[in-house]
Write a protein that holds these residues in place. Structure first.
Motif, PDB file in Angstrom:
ATOM      1  N   GLU A 114      79.981  13.366  27.941  1.00 51.49           N
ATOM      2  CA  GLU A 114      78.681  13.212  28.612  1.00 51.49           C
ATOM      3  C   GLU A 114      78.605  14.012  29.912  1.00 51.49           C
ATOM      4  O   GLU A 114      77.557  14.567  30.247  1.00 51.49           O
ATOM      5  N   LEU A 118      75.687  16.658  30.424  1.00 49.66           N
ATOM      6  CA  LEU A 118      74.745  16.492  31.541  1.00 49.66           C
ATOM      7  C   LEU A 118      74.797  17.683  32.493  1.00 49.66           C
ATOM      8  O   LEU A 118      73.772  18.125  33.009  1.00 49.66           O
ATOM      9  N   ARG A 121      72.924  20.548  30.902  1.00 46.86           N
ATOM     10  CA  ARG A 121      71.475  20.319  30.943  1.00 46.86           C
ATOM     11  C   ARG A 121      70.920  20.498  32.352  1.00 46.86           C
ATOM     12  O   ARG A 121      69.840  21.058  32.534  1.00 46.86           O
ATOM     13  N   VAL A 142      77.488  15.720  39.243  1.00 41.99           N
ATOM     14  CA  VAL A 142      77.554  15.018  37.955  1.00 41.99           C
ATOM     15  C   VAL A 142      78.912  14.330  37.923  1.00 41.99           C
ATOM     16  O   VAL A 142      79.966  14.983  37.897  1.00 41.99           O
ATOM     17  N   THR A 144      80.131  11.319  35.952  1.00 35.51           N
ATOM     18  CA  THR A 144      79.873  10.278  34.960  1.00 35.51           C
ATOM     19  C   THR A 144      81.122   9.881  34.175  1.00 35.51           C
ATOM     20  O   THR A 144      81.055   9.550  32.992  1.00 35.51           O
ATOM     21  N   ILE A 159      74.343  12.082  39.558  1.00 34.09           N
ATOM     22  CA  ILE A 159      74.228  11.386  38.273  1.00 34.09           C
ATOM     23  C   ILE A 159      75.561  10.672  38.073  1.00 34.09           C
ATOM     24  O   ILE A 159      76.617  11.307  38.087  1.00 34.09           O
ATOM     25  N   LEU A 181      71.045   9.446  28.883  1.00 36.64           N
ATOM     26  CA  LEU A 181      71.673  10.765  28.689  1.00 36.64           C
ATOM     27  C   LEU A 181      70.591  11.819  28.499  1.00 36.64           C
ATOM     28  O   LEU A 181      70.706  12.934  28.999  1.00 36.64           O
ATOM     29  N   ALA A 184      68.361  12.105  32.118  1.00 31.56           N
ATOM     30  CA  ALA A 184      69.001  12.227  33.436  1.00 31.56           C
ATOM     31  C   ALA A 184      68.735  13.569  34.122  1.00 31.56           C
ATOM     32  O   ALA A 184      68.390  13.614  35.310  1.00 31.56           O
ATOM     33  N   ALA A 185      68.892  14.677  33.404  1.00 30.68           N
ATOM     34  CA  ALA A 185      68.743  15.994  34.047  1.00 30.68           C
ATOM     35  C   ALA A 185      67.297  16.201  34.496  1.00 30.68           C
ATOM     36  O   ALA A 185      67.051  16.668  35.622  1.00 30.68           O
TER      37      ALA A 185
END
Ligand code: SF4
Length: 390
Positions: A114, A118, A121, A142, A144, A159, A181, A184-185
Protein backbone atom coordinates in the motif's frame (compact mmCIF):
# COMPACT_ATOMS: atom_id res chain seq x y z
CA UNK A 1 37.68 30.81 12.68
CA UNK A 2 37.59 31.55 9.00
CA UNK A 3 34.79 31.25 6.55
CA UNK A 4 32.05 31.92 9.11
CA UNK A 5 29.26 34.43 8.44
CA UNK A 6 28.92 37.42 10.75
CA UNK A 7 25.16 38.10 10.92
CA UNK A 8 22.92 36.31 13.46
CA UNK A 9 19.93 36.45 11.14
CA UNK A 10 20.17 33.62 8.61
CA UNK A 11 19.00 34.20 5.08
CA UNK A 12 15.62 32.51 4.56
CA UNK A 13 15.31 31.24 1.00
CA UNK A 14 11.76 29.84 1.43
CA UNK A 15 12.52 27.03 -1.01
CA UNK A 16 14.39 23.78 -0.85
CA UNK A 17 17.26 23.21 -3.25
CA UNK A 18 16.71 20.56 -5.88
CA UNK A 19 18.83 19.15 -8.65
CA UNK A 20 17.50 21.62 -11.23
CA UNK A 21 17.55 24.50 -8.76
CA UNK A 22 20.70 23.90 -6.72
CA UNK A 23 21.81 26.04 -3.81
CA UNK A 24 25.30 27.55 -3.56
CA UNK A 25 27.12 26.53 -0.41
CA UNK A 26 30.61 27.18 0.92
CA UNK A 27 31.98 24.18 -0.98
CA UNK A 28 30.10 24.68 -4.26
CA UNK A 29 26.62 23.82 -5.48
CA UNK A 30 24.50 21.38 -3.49
CA UNK A 31 22.59 19.21 -5.97
CA UNK A 32 19.71 17.47 -4.22
CA UNK A 33 18.16 14.33 -5.71
CA UNK A 34 14.61 13.33 -4.79
CA UNK A 35 14.98 9.65 -5.69
CA UNK A 36 11.63 8.09 -6.67
CA UNK A 37 10.33 6.08 -3.68
CA UNK A 38 13.55 7.01 -1.87
CA UNK A 39 15.40 4.08 -3.46
CA UNK A 40 18.45 3.71 -5.69
CA UNK A 41 19.16 0.49 -7.54
CA UNK A 42 22.71 -0.87 -7.35
CA UNK A 43 23.43 0.58 -10.80
CA UNK A 44 21.95 4.01 -9.93
CA UNK A 45 23.84 4.21 -6.63
CA UNK A 46 27.17 3.26 -8.18
CA UNK A 47 26.63 5.71 -11.03
CA UNK A 48 25.78 8.52 -8.56
CA UNK A 49 28.98 7.74 -6.64
CA UNK A 50 30.96 8.04 -9.86
CA UNK A 51 29.19 11.33 -10.75
CA UNK A 52 29.94 12.69 -7.29
CA UNK A 53 33.65 12.05 -7.90
CA UNK A 54 33.57 13.41 -11.44
CA UNK A 55 31.45 16.55 -10.99
CA UNK A 56 31.46 17.14 -7.22
CA UNK A 57 33.85 16.81 -4.30
CA UNK A 58 33.18 13.11 -3.66
CA UNK A 59 30.95 13.81 -0.64
CA UNK A 60 27.28 12.84 -0.43
CA UNK A 61 24.72 13.87 2.20
CA UNK A 62 21.46 12.18 3.15
CA UNK A 63 19.21 15.07 4.16
CA UNK A 64 16.69 15.30 7.00
CA UNK A 65 13.99 14.72 4.34
CA UNK A 66 15.68 11.59 2.97
CA UNK A 67 17.05 13.27 -0.14
CA UNK A 68 20.53 12.58 -1.49
CA UNK A 69 22.83 15.57 -1.99
CA UNK A 70 25.93 15.77 -4.15
CA UNK A 71 28.22 18.46 -2.76
CA UNK A 72 30.94 20.60 -4.28
CA UNK A 73 29.54 20.81 -7.82
CA UNK A 74 30.75 23.76 -9.88
CA UNK A 75 28.37 25.95 -11.89
CA UNK A 76 30.13 24.91 -15.11
CA UNK A 77 29.71 21.20 -14.41
CA UNK A 78 26.09 21.40 -13.30
CA UNK A 79 24.44 20.95 -16.75
CA UNK A 80 26.46 17.82 -17.55
CA UNK A 81 25.67 16.38 -14.12
CA UNK A 82 21.93 17.00 -14.59
CA UNK A 83 21.94 15.27 -17.98
CA UNK A 84 23.65 12.24 -16.43
CA UNK A 85 21.18 12.17 -13.50
CA UNK A 86 18.22 12.45 -15.87
CA UNK A 87 19.60 9.51 -17.87
CA UNK A 88 19.56 7.55 -14.62
CA UNK A 89 15.88 8.46 -14.01
CA UNK A 90 16.73 10.37 -10.83
CA UNK A 91 15.88 13.93 -11.86
CA UNK A 92 12.71 15.42 -13.33
CA UNK A 93 12.75 17.30 -16.62
CA UNK A 94 11.09 20.38 -15.16
CA UNK A 95 11.94 22.42 -12.03
CA UNK A 96 8.25 23.03 -11.17
CA UNK A 97 7.54 19.28 -11.15
CA UNK A 98 10.67 18.64 -9.12
CA UNK A 99 9.52 21.23 -6.55
CA UNK A 100 5.98 19.76 -6.32
CA UNK A 101 7.16 16.15 -6.05
CA UNK A 102 8.25 16.61 -2.46
CA UNK A 103 7.12 13.25 -1.11
CA UNK A 104 8.86 11.47 1.74
CA UNK A 105 8.29 7.70 1.90
CA UNK A 106 8.70 5.43 4.92
CA UNK A 107 11.60 3.23 3.78
CA UNK A 108 10.16 -0.16 4.78
CA UNK A 109 7.81 -0.57 1.79
CA UNK A 110 7.71 -3.63 -0.47
CA UNK A 111 6.96 -3.65 -4.18
CA UNK A 112 3.18 -3.60 -4.68
CA UNK A 113 2.25 -2.88 -1.06
CA UNK A 114 0.00 0.00 0.00
CA UNK A 115 2.86 2.43 0.69
CA UNK A 116 4.23 1.74 -2.79
CA UNK A 117 0.80 2.17 -4.42
CA UNK A 118 -0.06 5.35 -2.49
CA UNK A 119 3.31 6.95 -3.23
CA UNK A 120 2.98 6.28 -6.93
CA UNK A 121 -0.56 7.68 -6.97
CA UNK A 122 0.46 10.77 -5.03
CA UNK A 123 3.47 11.36 -7.30
CA UNK A 124 1.24 10.96 -10.34
CA UNK A 125 -1.36 13.37 -8.91
CA UNK A 126 1.32 15.96 -8.16
CA UNK A 127 2.76 15.56 -11.65
CA UNK A 128 -0.63 16.38 -13.16
CA UNK A 129 -1.54 19.17 -10.72
CA UNK A 130 0.01 21.91 -12.84
CA UNK A 131 -2.25 24.54 -11.23
CA UNK A 132 -1.04 23.69 -7.72
CA UNK A 133 1.64 26.13 -6.61
CA UNK A 134 2.70 25.15 -3.13
CA UNK A 135 5.38 26.84 -1.02
CA UNK A 136 8.86 25.51 -1.79
CA UNK A 137 9.25 23.67 1.51
CA UNK A 138 5.72 22.22 1.53
CA UNK A 139 5.93 18.43 1.55
CA UNK A 140 3.99 15.19 1.84
CA UNK A 141 4.76 11.93 3.67
CA UNK A 142 3.47 8.45 2.90
CA UNK A 143 3.87 6.52 6.13
CA UNK A 144 1.48 3.59 5.94
CA UNK A 145 3.40 0.76 7.60
CA UNK A 146 2.00 -0.87 10.76
CA UNK A 147 2.75 2.31 12.79
CA UNK A 148 3.92 5.77 11.69
CA UNK A 149 7.73 6.09 11.61
CA UNK A 150 7.98 9.61 10.15
CA UNK A 151 6.19 11.70 12.79
CA UNK A 152 9.44 13.42 13.80
CA UNK A 153 10.18 14.42 10.20
CA UNK A 154 8.77 17.60 8.70
CA UNK A 155 5.84 16.97 6.35
CA UNK A 156 2.76 19.16 5.84
CA UNK A 157 0.37 16.43 4.77
CA UNK A 158 0.78 12.82 5.87
CA UNK A 159 -0.94 9.65 4.74
CA UNK A 160 -0.86 7.14 7.58
CA UNK A 161 -2.51 3.91 8.60
CA UNK A 162 -4.95 3.80 11.47
CA UNK A 163 -6.13 0.31 12.38
CA UNK A 164 -7.20 -1.35 9.16
CA UNK A 165 -7.78 1.90 7.26
CA UNK A 166 -5.90 4.99 6.18
CA UNK A 167 -5.96 8.58 7.42
CA UNK A 168 -4.79 11.93 6.17
CA UNK A 169 -3.13 14.19 8.71
CA UNK A 170 -2.65 17.94 8.37
CA UNK A 171 0.62 18.61 10.22
CA UNK A 172 -0.08 20.05 13.65
CA UNK A 173 -3.60 18.61 13.91
CA UNK A 174 -4.37 16.19 16.75
CA UNK A 175 -7.01 14.44 14.70
CA UNK A 176 -7.06 13.02 11.18
CA UNK A 177 -9.33 12.43 8.19
CA UNK A 178 -10.40 8.88 7.30
CA UNK A 179 -9.61 8.02 3.68
CA UNK A 180 -9.35 4.84 1.62
CA UNK A 181 -6.59 3.38 -0.51
CA UNK A 182 -8.47 4.69 -3.55
CA UNK A 183 -9.23 8.17 -2.22
CA UNK A 184 -6.08 8.99 -0.21
CA UNK A 185 -3.94 10.57 -2.96
CA UNK A 186 -6.81 12.70 -4.33
CA UNK A 187 -7.80 13.79 -0.82
CA UNK A 188 -4.19 14.76 -0.09
CA UNK A 189 -4.29 17.16 -3.05
CA UNK A 190 -7.68 18.50 -1.90
CA UNK A 191 -6.15 19.16 1.51
CA UNK A 192 -3.22 20.98 -0.15
CA UNK A 193 -5.72 23.18 -2.00
CA UNK A 194 -7.59 23.79 1.28
CA UNK A 195 -4.29 24.97 2.79
CA UNK A 196 -3.88 27.52 0.00
CA UNK A 197 -7.55 28.61 0.13
CA UNK A 198 -7.26 29.24 3.87
CA UNK A 199 -4.38 31.66 3.31
CA UNK A 200 -1.71 29.20 4.42
CA UNK A 201 0.86 30.65 2.04
CA UNK A 202 0.64 34.43 1.92
CA UNK A 203 3.25 35.69 -0.55
CA UNK A 204 3.98 32.09 -1.52
CA UNK A 205 5.51 31.12 1.85
CA UNK A 206 3.97 29.14 4.70
CA UNK A 207 3.55 25.72 6.25
CA UNK A 208 0.59 23.68 7.42
CA UNK A 209 1.50 23.61 11.12
CA UNK A 210 1.22 27.38 11.76
CA UNK A 211 -2.01 27.50 9.77
CA UNK A 212 -3.52 24.73 11.93
CA UNK A 213 -2.31 26.54 15.06
CA UNK A 214 -4.14 29.69 13.87
CA UNK A 215 -7.43 28.25 12.64
CA UNK A 216 -7.71 24.67 13.98
CA UNK A 217 -7.88 21.38 12.05
CA UNK A 218 -9.53 21.07 8.63
CA UNK A 219 -13.30 20.36 8.74
CA UNK A 220 -12.96 16.71 7.65
CA UNK A 221 -10.54 15.93 10.50
CA UNK A 222 -12.18 13.98 13.34
CA UNK A 223 -10.63 10.51 13.35
CA UNK A 224 -7.97 9.62 15.96
CA UNK A 225 -4.26 9.46 15.22
CA UNK A 226 -2.36 6.19 15.50
CA UNK A 227 0.44 5.89 18.08
CA UNK A 228 3.85 6.36 16.41
CA UNK A 229 6.45 3.59 16.21
CA UNK A 230 9.48 3.74 18.54
CA UNK A 231 12.62 5.43 17.26
CA UNK A 232 14.56 3.49 14.60
CA UNK A 233 17.80 1.70 15.48
CA UNK A 234 20.66 0.14 13.56
CA UNK A 235 19.06 -3.24 13.07
CA UNK A 236 18.38 -5.82 10.43
CA UNK A 237 14.80 -5.24 9.26
CA UNK A 238 12.69 -7.35 6.92
CA UNK A 239 13.58 -4.84 4.17
CA UNK A 240 17.31 -4.63 4.83
CA UNK A 241 20.00 -3.43 7.20
CA UNK A 242 19.89 0.09 8.67
CA UNK A 243 23.35 1.70 8.61
CA UNK A 244 24.23 4.95 10.40
CA UNK A 245 26.12 7.83 8.76
CA UNK A 246 28.02 10.35 10.84
CA UNK A 247 26.07 13.60 10.35
CA UNK A 248 24.27 11.97 7.43
CA UNK A 249 27.39 12.18 5.26
CA UNK A 250 29.21 9.49 3.27
CA UNK A 251 32.08 9.47 0.81
CA UNK A 252 31.33 8.49 -2.77
CA UNK A 253 33.79 5.60 -2.39
CA UNK A 254 31.94 4.18 0.62
CA UNK A 255 28.58 4.80 -1.06
CA UNK A 256 29.66 2.70 -4.05
CA UNK A 257 31.00 -0.05 -1.77
CA UNK A 258 27.76 -0.08 0.22
CA UNK A 259 25.75 -0.39 -3.00
CA UNK A 260 27.69 -3.54 -3.85
CA UNK A 261 25.64 -5.23 -1.10
CA UNK A 262 22.30 -4.27 -2.66
CA UNK A 263 19.98 -1.36 -3.54
CA UNK A 264 20.02 1.58 -1.13
CA UNK A 265 17.04 3.29 0.47
CA UNK A 266 17.24 6.80 1.86
CA UNK A 267 15.86 7.58 5.31
CA UNK A 268 15.39 10.86 7.23
CA UNK A 269 17.31 9.44 10.23
CA UNK A 270 20.93 9.90 9.03
CA UNK A 271 20.75 6.26 8.04
CA UNK A 272 20.74 4.28 4.82
CA UNK A 273 18.79 1.07 4.50
CA UNK A 274 20.77 -1.49 2.50
CA UNK A 275 18.68 -4.24 0.91
CA UNK A 276 20.82 -7.10 2.16
CA UNK A 277 21.09 -9.66 4.92
CA UNK A 278 24.90 -9.82 4.59
CA UNK A 279 27.21 -8.54 7.30
CA UNK A 280 28.57 -5.19 6.20
CA UNK A 281 32.28 -4.64 6.67
CA UNK A 282 33.20 -1.44 8.53
CA UNK A 283 33.89 1.55 6.28
CA UNK A 284 35.10 5.00 7.42
CA UNK A 285 31.77 6.77 6.74
CA UNK A 286 29.59 4.16 8.44
CA UNK A 287 28.28 3.71 11.97
CA UNK A 288 27.51 0.03 12.52
CA UNK A 289 27.36 -0.10 16.33
CA UNK A 290 23.97 0.84 17.80
CA UNK A 291 25.70 2.18 20.93
CA UNK A 292 27.99 4.60 19.02
CA UNK A 293 27.58 7.99 20.78
CA UNK A 294 27.62 9.78 17.41
CA UNK A 295 24.07 8.49 16.91
CA UNK A 296 22.98 10.88 19.68
CA UNK A 297 24.20 14.02 17.91
CA UNK A 298 23.18 15.87 14.80
CA UNK A 299 24.98 18.82 13.25
CA UNK A 300 24.48 20.75 10.04
CA UNK A 301 27.28 21.48 7.59
CA UNK A 302 28.31 24.58 9.56
CA UNK A 303 31.36 26.68 8.62
CA UNK A 304 33.09 26.70 6.25
CA UNK A 305 30.77 24.51 4.12
CA UNK A 306 27.67 26.68 4.65
CA UNK A 307 27.84 30.34 3.72
CA UNK A 308 25.40 31.27 6.49
CA UNK A 309 27.17 29.45 9.30
CA UNK A 310 28.41 31.54 12.19
CA UNK A 311 30.77 28.79 13.36
CA UNK A 312 31.81 25.21 12.74
CA UNK A 313 29.52 22.52 14.13
CA UNK A 314 30.61 18.96 13.52
CA UNK A 315 33.93 18.85 15.38
CA UNK A 316 32.20 20.14 18.51
CA UNK A 317 29.28 17.71 18.12
CA UNK A 318 31.73 14.81 17.70
CA UNK A 319 33.66 15.86 20.83
CA UNK A 320 30.51 16.31 22.95
CA UNK A 321 28.77 13.12 21.78
CA UNK A 322 30.13 10.90 24.60
CA UNK A 323 28.68 13.33 27.16
CA UNK A 324 25.10 13.35 25.89
CA UNK A 325 23.02 11.47 28.50
CA UNK A 326 21.51 8.13 27.43
CA UNK A 327 18.21 8.64 25.62
CA UNK A 328 18.92 12.33 25.02
CA UNK A 329 19.98 14.11 21.81
CA UNK A 330 22.27 17.03 21.06
CA UNK A 331 21.84 19.20 17.97
CA UNK A 332 24.64 21.61 17.03
CA UNK A 333 23.51 24.23 14.54
CA UNK A 334 25.59 26.76 12.63
CA UNK A 335 22.77 29.32 12.81
CA UNK A 336 19.15 29.63 13.96
CA UNK A 337 17.76 27.89 10.89
CA UNK A 338 18.47 24.49 12.40
CA UNK A 339 18.65 22.63 9.08
CA UNK A 340 19.95 19.38 10.59
CA UNK A 341 17.07 19.13 13.08
CA UNK A 342 14.27 21.62 12.38
CA UNK A 343 12.15 20.45 15.32
CA UNK A 344 12.82 20.69 19.06
CA UNK A 345 15.70 18.71 20.51
CA UNK A 346 16.44 17.96 24.19
CA UNK A 347 19.72 19.89 23.79
CA UNK A 348 20.69 22.39 21.08
CA UNK A 349 23.79 24.50 20.65
CA UNK A 350 23.24 27.32 18.18
CA UNK A 351 26.27 29.22 16.92
CA UNK A 352 26.07 32.96 17.47
CA UNK A 353 29.66 33.90 16.49
CA UNK A 354 32.87 32.03 15.68
CA UNK A 355 33.34 29.32 18.35
CA UNK A 356 30.46 30.78 20.40
CA UNK A 357 27.11 29.08 21.04
CA UNK A 358 23.80 29.54 22.83
CA UNK A 359 22.44 26.49 24.67
CA UNK A 360 18.72 25.75 24.24
CA UNK A 361 17.11 23.02 26.32
CA UNK A 362 14.00 21.36 24.89
CA UNK A 363 13.61 23.74 21.96
CA UNK A 364 14.64 24.49 18.42
CA UNK A 365 17.80 26.24 17.25
CA UNK A 366 15.86 29.53 17.19
CA UNK A 367 14.28 29.25 20.65
CA UNK A 368 15.18 31.14 23.80
CA UNK A 369 18.51 29.97 25.23
CA UNK A 370 19.00 28.66 28.74
CA UNK A 371 22.63 29.86 28.56
CA UNK A 372 24.27 32.33 26.21
CA UNK A 373 27.70 32.80 24.63
CA UNK A 374 29.35 29.54 25.63
CA UNK A 375 32.69 29.06 23.97
CA UNK A 376 33.65 25.81 22.27
CA UNK A 377 36.58 25.45 24.68
CA UNK A 378 34.27 25.94 27.67
CA UNK A 379 31.91 23.24 26.39
CA UNK A 380 34.74 20.81 25.70
CA UNK A 381 36.29 21.41 29.12
CA UNK A 382 33.00 21.25 31.05
CA UNK A 383 30.50 19.26 28.98
CA UNK A 384 28.23 18.96 32.05
CA UNK A 385 27.16 22.55 31.18
CA UNK A 386 24.86 20.91 28.65
CA UNK A 387 22.60 19.31 31.20
CA UNK A 388 22.77 21.73 34.11
CA UNK A 389 19.27 22.91 34.96
CA UNK A 390 17.59 20.27 32.77
S1 SF4 B 1 21.51 25.65 10.03
FE1 SF4 B 1 23.57 25.14 9.38
S2 SF4 B 1 23.38 24.42 7.28
FE2 SF4 B 1 21.46 25.49 7.80
S3 SF4 B 1 21.79 27.59 7.07
FE3 SF4 B 1 22.38 27.55 9.23
S4 SF4 B 1 24.57 27.12 9.23
FE4 SF4 B 1 23.80 26.61 7.20
Amino acid sequence: MTGAATSMTPKVYGWCPGALRPMMSGDGLVVRIRAPLGRLSVEQAQAVAELSERYGNGILDVSARANLQLRGVTVDQHPALITALQDLGLVDNDAAIEARRNVLVAPFWSAGDETHILTQRLNSGLLQATDLTLPGKFGFAVDTGPAPVLRDTAADIRIERNGNGFVLVADGAETSQSVTLDSAADEALILARWFLAQGGAPNGHGRMRPLIARRGPPPAHGAPLAAPAPQQHLIQTATGRLIGLEFGQITATDFATLASYGPLRLTPWRMLLVETTDNIVPLPSLILDATDPRLQVSACTGAPGCLQALSSTRALARDLAPYVPPGSKLHVSGCTKGCAHPGASPLTLTATAPDTYHLIQGGTAADQPAQKNLSADQLRTSPDILTKGC
